[in-house]
Design a protein around this motif. Structure first.
Motif, PDB file in Angstrom:
ATOM      1  N   TYR A 224      38.832  40.662  48.038  1.00  0.00           N
ATOM      2  CA  TYR A 224      39.018  40.530  46.590  1.00  0.00           C
ATOM      3  C   TYR A 224      38.265  41.619  45.829  1.00  0.00           C
ATOM      4  CZ  TYR A 224      39.114  38.257  42.012  1.00  0.00           C
ATOM      5  OH  TYR A 224      39.303  37.978  40.692  1.00  0.00           O
ATOM      6  N   GLU A 225      36.986  41.787  46.113  1.00  0.00           N
ATOM      7  CA  GLU A 225      36.180  42.760  45.379  1.00  0.00           C
ATOM      8  C   GLU A 225      36.688  44.183  45.575  1.00  0.00           C
ATOM      9  OE1 GLU A 225      34.920  40.380  47.363  1.00  0.00           O
ATOM     10  OE2 GLU A 225      33.823  39.100  45.975  1.00  0.00           O
TER      11      GLU A 225
ATOM     12  N   ARG B  87      33.183  36.421  46.326  1.00  0.00           N
ATOM     13  CA  ARG B  87      31.735  36.195  46.371  1.00  0.00           C
ATOM     14  C   ARG B  87      31.091  36.573  45.053  1.00  0.00           C
ATOM     15  NH1 ARG B  87      31.081  39.921  50.932  1.00  0.00           N
ATOM     16  NH2 ARG B  87      33.230  39.687  51.446  1.00  0.00           N
ATOM     17  N   MET B  88      31.905  36.944  44.052  1.00  0.00           N
ATOM     18  CA  MET B  88      31.388  37.382  42.749  1.00  0.00           C
ATOM     19  C   MET B  88      30.736  36.233  42.026  1.00  0.00           C
ATOM     20  SD  MET B  88      34.515  39.810  41.525  1.00  0.00           S
ATOM     21  CE  MET B  88      33.688  40.966  40.488  1.00  0.00           C
TER      22      MET B  88
ATOM     23  N   ALA C 274      41.114  33.342  45.562  1.00  0.00           N
ATOM     24  CA  ALA C 274      40.921  34.218  44.408  1.00  0.00           C
ATOM     25  C   ALA C 274      42.223  34.944  44.098  1.00  0.00           C
ATOM     26  CB  ALA C 274      39.813  35.215  44.705  1.00  0.00           C
ATOM     27  N   GLN C 275      42.511  35.137  42.800  1.00  0.00           N
ATOM     28  CA  GLN C 275      43.763  35.763  42.386  1.00  0.00           C
ATOM     29  C   GLN C 275      43.500  36.917  41.420  1.00  0.00           C
ATOM     30  OE1 GLN C 275      45.217  31.951  40.789  1.00  0.00           O
ATOM     31  NE2 GLN C 275      47.085  32.357  41.939  1.00  0.00           N
TER      32      GLN C 275
ATOM     33  N   ARG D  40      44.498  40.629  35.320  1.00  0.00           N
ATOM     34  CA  ARG D  40      43.838  39.377  34.955  1.00  0.00           C
ATOM     35  C   ARG D  40      43.270  38.801  36.248  1.00  0.00           C
ATOM     36  NH1 ARG D  40      47.250  35.566  31.522  1.00  0.00           N
ATOM     37  NH2 ARG D  40      46.797  37.241  30.053  1.00  0.00           N
ATOM     38  N   ALA D  41      41.953  38.682  36.301  1.00  0.00           N
ATOM     39  CA  ALA D  41      41.278  38.189  37.502  1.00  0.00           C
ATOM     40  C   ALA D  41      40.978  36.705  37.379  1.00  0.00           C
ATOM     41  CB  ALA D  41      39.985  38.966  37.727  1.00  0.00           C
ATOM     42  N   LYS D  42      41.200  35.999  38.462  1.00  0.00           N
ATOM     43  CA  LYS D  42      40.871  34.578  38.550  1.00  0.00           C
ATOM     44  C   LYS D  42      40.109  34.359  39.866  1.00  0.00           C
ATOM     45  CE  LYS D  42      44.620  32.686  35.806  1.00  0.00           C
ATOM     46  NZ  LYS D  42      45.566  31.567  35.723  1.00  0.00           N
ATOM     47  N   PRO D  43      38.832  34.768  39.895  1.00  0.00           N
ATOM     48  CA  PRO D  43      38.075  34.673  41.151  1.00  0.00           C
ATOM     49  C   PRO D  43      37.847  33.242  41.615  1.00  0.00           C
ATOM     50  CG  PRO D  43      36.646  35.300  39.344  1.00  0.00           C
ATOM     51  CD  PRO D  43      38.045  35.331  38.817  1.00  0.00           C
TER      52      PRO D  43
END
Length: 129
Positions: free
Chosen positions: A83-84, A128-129, A108-109, A98-101
């Motif tokens: 993800y990161e 892991r954010m 995570a999206q 548009r982030a949806k961690p």
């Protein structure tokens, strides 16, 4: 009951084939694959190693979105390993997303638009954010 074994391809409309091919090849890292000689322009890309494909079809119809990223509109999703790293890559290339961690989905999206405003979801194991 109809039995299925998976999905084969997703087709999306594009207006500028060269621009779309550059986006899917250079931004999303997909590999272009041979396409039959249809009587209309387009391109095919492999997704992963299991035979799934993305088909780009040049289309002049009124199937384009004019607005921004709507996560509830029709889209296709690609799984990414990190993800990161995906967020960093999109930032490096100046792409809006548009982030949806911590999505309620359990993964995570990240939602973004291609040059023709087709919505793409990138998803990964929880951030892991």
């Amino acid at each position: 009951m109809l039995l299925t074994t998976g999905y084969h391809h997703v087709s999306i409309p594009v207006t500028d084939l060269a621009r779309a091919k550059t986006f899917y090849r250079e931004i999303l890292g997909l590999k272009e694959i041979p396409r039959p000689p249809f009587d209309f322009p387009g391109a095919w890309f492999a997704i992963g190693e299991n035979g799934q494909q993305l088909h780009l079809i040049v289309h002049d119809g009124e199937t384009r979105r004019a607005g921004g990223i709507d996560t509830r509109d029709g889209h296709f999703a690609l799984r990414v390993p990190e993800y990161e790293a995906a967020i960093d890559w999109l930032n490096e290339h100046g792409l809006k997303y548009r982030a949806k961690p911590d999505s309620i989905t359990g993964f995570a999206q990240i939602f973004l638009l291609d040059p023709d405003h087709n919505i793409i979801e990138l998803n990964a194991a929880r951030s892991r954010m």
